[in-house]
Design an enzyme around this catalytic site. Structure first.
Site, PDB file in Angstrom:
ATOM      1  N   GLY A   1       0.840  -0.187   1.341  1.00 21.36           N
ATOM      2  CA  GLY A   1       0.894  -0.487   2.768  1.00 21.36           C
ATOM      3  C   GLY A   1       2.228  -1.069   3.175  1.00 21.36           C
TER       4      GLY A   1
ATOM      5  N   CYS B   1      -2.284   1.921  -6.232  1.00 26.54           N
ATOM      6  CA  CYS B   1      -2.179   0.559  -5.702  1.00 26.54           C
ATOM      7  C   CYS B   1      -0.891  -0.055  -6.223  1.00 26.54           C
ATOM      8  CB  CYS B   1      -3.375  -0.283  -6.113  1.00 26.54           C
ATOM      9  SG  CYS B   1      -3.249  -2.009  -5.576  1.00 26.54           S
TER      10      CYS B   1
END
Length: 266
Positions: free
Chosen positions: A213, A76
């Site tokens: 992302g 992450c």
């Protein structure tokens, strides 16, 4: 019943619960992530992040991350930046370059300080994995997307309607082409050249931001000739600056990290 100290942090609104497990072990992180992440009955978060000493000499610290549904994530980006701020400002290191061990390898964090405070962090996210960048038609309305792995899988769709993330994200996460499920990004090139992106994270649903992302979106934009090697990614919770360097083929992500509050939970 014993209580566990925790810190709530966010990176562009992507919020997690952080626990230093070298001091406060968590016996069942899967169930803890599910229970504590509940926004009505728990602390409320996109997941749980465990910070520990590194088990190998090549890294300084380690990270494990569990999504709100209890599934374990490989990496992450937003959490990595928050860990850099946490480690430095809580006095666990004086290094401004930190080697962080994740399930997708060692990530290098470069801390940017102002008056002793970590204002932003640049993360060397490594090389994107492009062997599986097969484009396929997800639906007649959405057209083709691009698959990019940043240590975890992402499927980026360029569209004029990024708000379809709510109705389409869940079904695409579990699309048959993604046997391990997938993070889904809906992106649009704006008039000023930045990229407006909304994200459905695997295991968490719609989140305010997603670091990996944002990296995947920037890579997909370059691959499809929509942007250059540097891109400003505008997500619901804020802006991330992404550079895919030609010199080493690595993707570098720069953005903020913020403390929210500290507490204890049973």
């Amino acid at each position: 019943m014993s209580k566990t100290p925790f810190t709530k942090m966010h990176g562009c609104g992507n919020d997690y619960i952080y626990i230093n497990v070298s001091q406060h072990p968590v016996d069942d992180p899967v169930q803890a992530a599910i229970r504590w992440s509940d926004r009505h009955k728990g602390i409320g978060s996109d997941g749980l992040v465990l910070i520990d000493k590194s088990p190998i000499p090549e890294a300084d610290f380690s990270m494990r991350i569990f999504n709100a549904d209890g599934s374990e994530a490989m990496m992450c980006g937003n959490a990595s930046r928050c860990i850099g701020k946490y480690l430095f400002e809580r006095g666990l290191t004086r290094k401004t370059e930190i080697r962080l061990l994740t399930l997708s390898g060692i990530k290098i964090l470069q801390l940017h300080l102002e008056d002793g405070v970590v204002k932003s962090v640049t993360v060397d996210m490594g090389e994107p994995i492009l062997e599986d960048t097969t484009q396929f038609v997800a639906s007649r309305d959405m057209g083709c997307g691009t698959f990019v792995s940043m240590g975890n899988p992402h499927y980026v769709i360029f569209t004029d309607d990024v708000d379809q993330v709510g109705e389409s994200g869940h079904s695409l996460e579990q699309y048959p082409a993604f046997p391990q499920r997938c993070n889904i990004e809906f992106a649009h090139i704006t008039a000023d050249g930045s990229i407006r992106t909304r994200v459905w994270e695997r295991g968490s649903g719609i989140t305010q931001a997603c670091g990996t992302g944002a990296c995947a979106t920037a890579v997909a934009a370059f691959l499809t000739h929509r942007a250059g090697r540097k891109a400003d990614i505008m997500m619901d919770g804020g802006e991330l600056n992404i550079e895919w360097r030609e010199s080493d083929n690595h993707v570098y992500m720069t953005g903020p990290a913020e403390f929210v509050f500290d507490g204890e939970i049973e």
